[in-house]
Structures are given as C-alpha cells and as structure tokens.
Design an enzyme around this catalytic site. Structure first.
Site, short mmCIF file in Angstrom:
data_model
loop_
_atom_site.label_atom_id
_atom_site.label_comp_id
_atom_site.label_asym_id
_atom_site.label_seq_id
_atom_site.Cartn_x
_atom_site.Cartn_y
_atom_site.Cartn_z
N GLY A 86 0.84 -1.20 0.00
CA GLY A 86 0.00 0.00 0.00
C GLY A 86 0.88 1.25 0.00
N THR A 87 1.98 1.17 0.69
CA THR A 87 2.93 2.28 0.74
C THR A 87 3.40 2.64 -0.66
OG1 THR A 87 3.69 1.67 2.95
CG2 THR A 87 5.24 2.92 1.61
N GLN A 196 -7.21 0.71 4.42
CA GLN A 196 -7.95 0.12 5.55
C GLN A 196 -9.37 -0.30 5.19
OE1 GLN A 196 -7.01 -0.86 8.54
NE2 GLN A 196 -4.94 -0.02 8.58
N SER A 216 -3.95 -3.02 -0.05
CA SER A 216 -2.85 -3.83 0.46
C SER A 216 -3.41 -5.15 0.98
CB SER A 216 -2.14 -3.05 1.58
OG SER A 216 -1.09 -3.80 2.08
N ALA A 217 -2.94 -6.25 0.39
CA ALA A 217 -3.57 -7.56 0.67
C ALA A 217 -3.54 -7.96 2.14
CB ALA A 217 -2.87 -8.64 -0.18
N HIS A 218 -2.46 -7.59 2.85
CA HIS A 218 -2.36 -8.10 4.23
C HIS A 218 -3.36 -7.47 5.19
CE1 HIS A 218 0.07 -4.94 6.49
NE2 HIS A 218 0.28 -4.53 5.26
N CYS A 345 1.77 13.58 21.19
CA CYS A 345 3.12 13.95 21.61
C CYS A 345 3.03 15.02 22.69
CB CYS A 345 3.83 14.49 20.37
SG CYS A 345 5.52 14.82 20.66
N1 PLP Z 1 -2.22 3.39 4.39
C1 PLP Z 1 -2.86 3.04 5.51
C2 PLP Z 1 -4.09 3.78 5.93
C3 PLP Z 1 -2.37 1.99 6.30
O1 PLP Z 1 -3.00 1.65 7.41
C4 PLP Z 1 -1.21 1.32 5.88
C5 PLP Z 1 -0.63 0.23 6.70
O2 PLP Z 1 -0.61 0.29 7.90
C6 PLP Z 1 -0.59 1.70 4.67
C7 PLP Z 1 -1.13 2.74 3.97
C8 PLP Z 1 0.62 1.01 4.18
O3 PLP Z 1 0.31 -0.25 3.67
P1 PLP Z 1 1.48 -1.36 3.54
O4 PLP Z 1 1.63 -1.97 4.89
O5 PLP Z 1 0.95 -2.33 2.53
O6 PLP Z 1 2.69 -0.67 3.07
#
Ligand code: PLP
Length: 403
Positions: A86-87, A196, A216-218, A345
């Site tokens: 997803g990143t 999400q 993101s599959a996981h 924080c």
């Molecule tokens: N965007 C959101 C809202 C997420 O929660 C996450 C993962 O925690 C990501 C992006 C990143 O996904 P990935 O873990 O596949 O890089």
C-alpha cells in the site's frame, strides 16, 4: 506478535488466552487464500514474462487477480496495477501525479498515513513549486468540507486531493462521494488511501469519481508485500519503476505471482462474505464499547464511533491518565492480548502519534487501538475487558501481577 515475554508473565494470574486485536496492523492469511497461493510457489513457479507453459500459467494467475480487483472496483482491468505494498501504491500516486499530470498543489490532511504525508512533504521540499495544504479537521478527525471547498476555490493550478477513506488509528471515515463531488466541481484529481477499507466496504469507481486508490492484501486476510493501485484512464502515469515491461510498463520487476494470486483470492473471499463479516465485527465493536463504558471509569472513545462515520473494525480507546494506563499495552501483551496504541506527543523529544496530535487529543491520556477481524469472538472481548479491569482498578492491580 512478540513472543519474548518479560519474566513477570509467568506469575500472571490470568487464565491466559491468546487474543489478536491488532487487525488494522495486519490480518492473518485466510486458509483459502493460502491454498490459492501455494501452487504458485511450487509447481506453477514460472515467470509471467516467459512465453512457455510455465510462464503462461503464472501470467494467467496475475490476470485472474487483476480481473477480480477490477470487478470489485467496477473498473477496467487496464486501470489496475499490482505493487509491492500500500505504501508503494500511495507513493506512486502522489509522486507521479506531480511528475506526469502537472499537479502544482496537494491538498491533504495531517492524519494521513506516513506514506502519504512524507511523499507530499518530499515533494514540497524538492523545489518543484508544489504547495501542500492541509484541510481542517474536527476533534473526531472528520474533514471540514467548507474548508476543503475554500481551498479548492482558491485553486491556482492543477490540484491533487489526497484524503484517506478510513483512518488506521482512530477509524474515522471520509464520505468519498462528497469529496469526489467537490473534486469534480473544482476539477481536481482525487486520490484516496483505501488501504484500511478495501475488502471491507463496496466500491464503485463509475458512481464515485475517484482517480486513484490503493489497496494492500495483508489488511484483508491476504499476504504481506503485495498491493495494488487503481489509476483512472483519464489520469495516465508514466512508469514508476523502470526496467522490464511488467504491469504494462508501469512497474518493472518480476511479479510476486503467489502474492498477487493471494490478493485476488483474499478480495474474492472478502467480497463474498462482506455483509456477514461486517455485521459480526460491528457487533463485537458495539459489545466492547458497551462493556468498556459500563466497566471502566473515565474511559472514552476517540474518533467517530457512529455506524456510518467509522470503520467497523477499529476502536480507539482513551484511558484515564495514570501510571497503570501507561503500562496497559505491556500488561495486555503479557496477558496474551495483542493491541496497539500511542498518545499525542507531549514534548518535542517524545515521538507520539501524529494522528492524535492533529486532532488535539490530550497528551496525558494513553490511547489503545483495538482492531477486530472476522475471527474474533465475544469470549475474546470478555477476556480483554477482564484484563483491562484488573489492571485499571488500583485494588486489583497487585492481584494482576504477582512477583
Ligand atoms: N495506508 C494506511 C491507511 C495503512 O493503514 C497502511 C498500513 O498500515 C498503509 C497505507 C501502508 O500499507 P502497507 O503496509 O501495505 O505498506
């Protein structure tokens, strides 16, 4: 989960159960998904770019998964590209929109995932003349639509609006339809980080005009290290990774065939039982809200917890400020309950949650995020509440940890 437990764990008086309530971080792989993946690691190990039978078999698996994603989104298969996460999908959208579509302004929010926030910041700092604006949010993390509209009215160049569908820490959801309408009216590109929510909510990119979204599959019972990006044909990008011609030149690199097959199967399974799983998980969340409100003084919930305004799999709980809540995550872990958390924080030196900080959460209060899956049960929630109660109550603290 970390299996190395502190010494005190042995003397815990809890009848130890293992409860996984960190499903916004990652989910276990569904057995049906694993079964789909395994042959592509063993007998069907071909490279999808090879023209022989092994290659064709692997290629067919990739294209089958692409069809599944396209059907789910009501998109064309030519608009779906597999990525490594997803990143990566979010990086690709933000960086390519600036490089290839002439975007000169990004409107986002301060509660986005770091992969969106940092991508936008890198661009803002790279002397490309791109401005980044952050839309106002309320205490629940909801986007102020009037503020978004006033930012869009003062549009001085091609704009990309990048707003997440559901926040990963507090669960607050965006009304995609309303944002899409505003973006259409002011001719801005619209990207939503849907990491999400893919597999948990229905999508229709024909009805809701979104140019880009990511998955993101996981996060939906698939494997780690594989994701996808939807790129509307009206917003074409040039290659993000250079090299081979995989993913129609957009993302070079030999495909993660078993991962992609797993992603497709995970989405298929998620779609089939979406309503059933939603009802089950929503009931667990409501049950936990009711039990926590009844059993623990001074607790409240962060973010929008209404049915329509929140992601049913996330519950963010704010604990009263004292030393017991400071150690709550560790105590939960020692009792076998996996959750995650943070706090806003409180000083420059401490790295808190940027999400809690952005919605002005009280830095003295610890926040625990419980996130549910289709595998969780009421019994697990009862057990988690019993651990929380023992740790929170001053008189029972000693009986919770005996040395
Ligand atoms: N965007 C959101 C809202 C997420 O929660 C996450 C993962 O925690 C990501 C992006 C990143 O996904 P990935 O873990 O596949 O890089």
């Amino acid at each position: 989960m970390n299996t190395a437990r502190p010494k005190t764990a042995k003397s815990f008086t809890f009848a130890c159960m293992k409860v996984y309530l960190d499903n916004a971080a990652t989910t276990p792989v569904d057995k049906q998904v694993l079964d789909e993946m395994l042959p592509y690691l063993t007998e069907h190990f071909g490279n999808p770019s090879s023209i022989h039978g092994y290659g064709r078999k692997a290629k067919a698996a990739v294209e089958k998964a692409r069809k599944t994603v396209a059907r789910y989104l009501n998109a064309s298969t030519s608009e779906v590209f597999f990525t490594g996460s997803g990143t990566e999908a979010n990086n690709m959208v933000i960086k390519c929109a600036v490089r290839d579509l002439g975007v000169k302004r990004i409107i986002s929010s301060r509660i986005e995932h770091h992969c969106v926030l940092y991508s936008a910041q890198v661009i803002a700092n790279s002397n490309q003349g791109v401005l980044v604006d952050y839309v106002k949010l309320d205490k629940q993390g909801r986007v102020d639509l009037n503020d978004l509209e006033s930012l869009l009215i003062n549009n001085s160049g091609k704009t990309l609006v990048s707003l997440m569908h559901a926040n990963n820490e507090i669960g607050t959801m965006l009304n995609l339809g309303k944002i899409a309408e505003l973006c259409t009216r002011y001719e801005a590109y619209f990207h939503s980080d849907t990491v999400q929510t893919i597999g948990y909510f229905p999508f229709d990119v024909q009805k809701t005009k979104i140019h880009f979204l990511s998955g993101s599959a996981h996060k939906f019972y698939g494997p780690k290290g594989v994701g996808f990006v939807y790129i509307n044909t009206e917003a074409p990008f040039k290659p993000f990774l250079d090299g081979g011609s995989q993913e129609r030149n957009m993302r070079a690199g030999t495909e993660n065939v078993s991962g992609i097959a797993g992603l497709g199967k995970a989405l298929e399974v998620a779609t089939e039982l979406m309503q059933e799983n939603k009802e089950k998980i929503q009931e667990l969340k409501k049950y936990m809200i009711a039990c926590l409100s009844k059993e623990i003084d001074g607790i409240f919930f962060i973010g929008d917890i209404s049915d329509e305004g929140s992601n049913y799999k996330v519950l963010s709980v704010s604990l009263p400020p004292d030393e017991k809540s400071e150690l709550m995550l560790m105590n939960l872990d020692m009792a076998g309950v996996a959750a995650s958390g943070g706090s806003a924080c409180s000083s420059g030196s401490e790295k808190g949650s940027h999400v809690l900080e952005a919605i002005n959460a009280d830095p003295k209060r610890k926040v625990i995020r419980f996130s549910f899956s289709k595998y969780n049960t009421k019994q697990e929630i009862d057990y988690t509440i019993s651990v929380l109660k023992k740790v929170m109550a001053p008189s029972s603290l000693k009986s919770a940890i005996t040395e």
